[in-house]
Design an enzyme around this catalytic site. Structure first.
Site, PDB file in Angstrom:
ATOM      1  N   GLY A  95       0.790  -1.216   0.000  1.00  0.00           N
ATOM      2  CA  GLY A  95       0.000   0.000   0.000  1.00  0.00           C
ATOM      3  C   GLY A  95       0.822   1.266   0.000  1.00  0.00           C
ATOM      4  CE  LYS A 114       8.195  -3.056   3.555  1.00  0.00           C
ATOM      5  NZ  LYS A 114       7.222  -3.343   4.638  1.00  0.00           N
ATOM      6  CG  ASP A 208      -2.119  -7.018   6.710  1.00  0.00           C
ATOM      7  OD1 ASP A 208      -3.195  -7.626   6.562  1.00  0.00           O
ATOM      8  OD2 ASP A 208      -1.395  -6.697   5.758  1.00  0.00           O
TER       9      ASP A 208
END
Length: 632
Positions: A95, A114, A208
């Site tokens: 996201g 990342k 999550d």
């Protein structure tokens, strides 16, 4: 194009993401930074969709066109991070960030990087969330959580370098295999719960948990990844008010409603993942996200035994307890959930089997499929899912706090008529009777648990006492069929003589052999081999007929008749297994061997050869511990 919230690939003209429900804009698949028209050093537009430049004919100003198209963000990452990292390829995107595989040049170690793209629409919010994620992830140092090596900013890019896991995510394993063996399910759940318990004890909730965020490396170790939307319990959420964060199939009811999350929310998501690993499917499926959320709120969990009747009760109770609709009905702490998982009955052989299968699955190898039934159709219960699961696997249910009365809240209600008093009285009486019955059940369960605990303690004390005062000897070396007399009892090859510490005598007589008399000692806490060798008599038969008869008798006496089953296993799975110089298989082997000592050799290319000695006892299946070869 891709959803900006969860990274799912969706149609270009979609108005909402089918995975997370985020409202989309027609152009959100291409995220760009507006170039400075005056040429004052602004960042040129960047496409986050690989190959998009080739399709549109456009090319970023800072990178030359490559054969087959290119990714402008990757070129920027290579430029900005090229001093410290060699970027190899893209691994995935979520996201708010894109993940690349790279090599840290100073240490020559492979890392996962990342990166937050320089998106002009939400770069401030994404960067702030990213810094917050890095702070949380770097504070979690646990074997079952992926470690963070470095966090920094290079030009317009915020990045975080993490350990690169060479292996498979659990969702890929389920896609390839379907339902998994029960020892593998328990091992994955236990390792995941241990990592989450460590984070929860530091007031960090993942929010999550799903199979895609649980990774298995080549050594079979299970690790939790992507604390990207985690938050500390004392901090205020940085998301928009009422915004849902997570994956609908694995979200808890309170998370679906945008309410405050807690460690029990991660327990619910882990329970959904456990249900999926056991049955091959998630418990709640629907054609829309709203339907899935409605099932989380209202629909009871399907009966696992209809699909997988071999699941032990301890594992069933654990799954159902974690999937209670009310967070207060789940485990008090995630550490309690770890304890319940450790109490699921598993033999040493099953634990070793789970370790071997996890290594095979992480390498992408296919293991035997598990056959399961079909889940029944779901039906929404308007009145709710019914009572919570009882009993709790690891702790007694904590009493529920009484609900403040409406009178205390300042709300006045009209008095009920006499007609309503009788039904209300009956309902109250029924509720009290149910409470008394549940309390009685809980007290009986607690009493049984105390009794079982005392029995186990007595058994362990007895075993320890015998280990301090008793020992044993395994009989070996006798001709076949010959008995040895010890303490008035007969023993053959492979039999075990167990007794208190001391000195004992043994004798054996057989035609054609000299009589055997000797003494031996028993050492406390040890099991040794007692080799009894009988020598053939020196007397010579007077006639040829007597010589021939004695030869036949000796041949019969020496025939091996005693044996036992032996199970051997080795890693890597292609390693050969030899017993007394004869190859019997590779990886795993089961063979029936004569009683007595044997030599086992493990051999594989590019690995060090290992030799082990084993002693086979009569009529006792022997499981030799798994051996891992040292390979180059």
């Amino acid at each position: 194009m891709f959803c900006r919230n969860c990274g799912t690939s969706i149609l270009d003209d979609a108005a909402f993401c089918g995975n997370c429900g985020t409202k989309l804009t027609p152009s959100h698949g291409v995220v760009a930074v507006t170039a400075d028209p005056a040429g004052s050093g602004g960042v040129p537009p960047i496409s986050l969709t690989p190959g998009l430049h080739r399709a549109s004919g456009a090319r970023p100003a800072h990178a030359p066109e490559k054969p087959g198209g290119g990714d402008g963000l990757m070129e920027m990452v290579k430029t900005e991070l090229g001093r410290d990292y060699r970027i190899e390829k893209e691994l995935g995107r979520g996201g708010m960030a894109v993940v690349y595989k790279g090599v840290e040049t100073a240490l020559e170690r492979t890392v996962a990087i990342k990166v937050v793209p320089p998106d002009s629409a939400n770069v401030g919010q994404a960067a702030e969330r990213f810094r917050r994620e890095a702070k949380l992830a770097a504070s979690l140092d646990h074997p079952n959580i992926i470690p963070v090596y470095r966090v920094g900013q290079a030009g317009p890019l915020h990045f975080m370098a993490m350990k690169f896991v060479e292996g498979q995510a659990v969702d890929a394993v389920i896609d390839n295999q379907g339902a998994l063996p029960l020892p593998v399910c328990v091992a994955i759940l236990r390792a995941s719960a241990m990592g989450l318990a460590f984070a929860h004890e530091r007031r960090i909730v993942h929010r999550d948990i799903k199979p895609a965020n649980i990774l298995i490396d080549r050594d079979g170790r299970v690790m939790v990844s992507d604390f990207g939307i985690a938050r500390a319990l004392e901090e205020v959420s940085m998301t928009a008010s009422g915004m849902m964060i997570g994956t609908p199939y694995y979200m808890s009811p309170e998370q679906c409603g945008g309410q405050k999350v807690s460690p029990q929310s991660d327990q619910y998501s882990l329970g959904i993942m456990g249900f999926q690993m056991i049955t091959g499917e998630v418990p709640f499926l629907a054609e829309s996200m709203v339907g899935v959320i409605q099932h989380h709120y209202m629909t009871p969990v399907p009966d696992i035994l209809q699909v997988r009747p071999d699941v032990p009760k301890e594992l069933l109770d654990l799954i159902y307890c974690s999937l209670n609709k009310d967070p207060n009905d789940r485990f008090t702490t995630t550490r309690d959930m770890v304890t319940a998982l450790e109490n699921v009955p598993m033999t040493d052989a099953e634990r070793e089997e789970a370790d071997v299968l996890l290594r095979d699955l992480s390498a992408g190898r296919v293991i035997p499929k598990i056959r399961t039934g079909t889940l029944p159709p779901l039906s929404i219960t308007i009145s709710g899912p019914g009572p919570r699961v009882q009993p709790r696997p690891s702790s007694a249910p904590k009493p529920r706090a009484p609900t403040p009365s409406m009178r205390a809240a300042g709300v006045r209600r009209k008095k009920k008529t006499n007609k309503m008093m009788m039904p209300a009285t009956l309902l109250v009486a029924g509720g009290l009777a149910s409470g008394v019955f549940l309390q009685y059940q809980n007290s009986q369960a607690a009493q049984k648990a105390r009794t079982d605990s005392l029995a186990v303690a007595d058994s362990l004390e007895r075993v320890e006492r015998e280990a301090r005062t008793r020992g044993s000897r395994i009989i070996a070396g006798l001709p076949g069929g010959v008995n040895a007399i010890i303490d008035g009892k007969a023993y053959r090859n492979g039999d075990k003589f167990v007794s208190d510490t001391g000195t004992y005598g043994v004798q054996a007589k057989e035609r054609g052999y000299d009589d055997l008399y000797l003494t031996f000692t028993i050492t406390p806490g040890r099991t040794d081999t007692l080799t009894l060798t009988m020598h053939e008599t020196s007397a010579t038969p007077s006639t040829p007929q007597q010589q021939q008869q004695q030869t036949r008798q000796v041949a019969v006496v020496r025939a091996p008749t005693d044996s036992a089953e032996v199970r051997l296993s080795v890693m890597p799975s292609h390693a050969d297994i030899f017993v007394d110089g004869t190859r019997i298989g590779s990886g795993r082997a089961v063979r029936r061997l004569p009683v007595g000592p044997h030599t086992v050799r493990y051999n594989a290319p590019d690995c060090e050869t290992e030799d082990r000695s084993i002693m086979v006892s009569k009529d006792e299946t022997q499981i030799v511990p798994l051996l891992t070869l040292q390979c180059r």
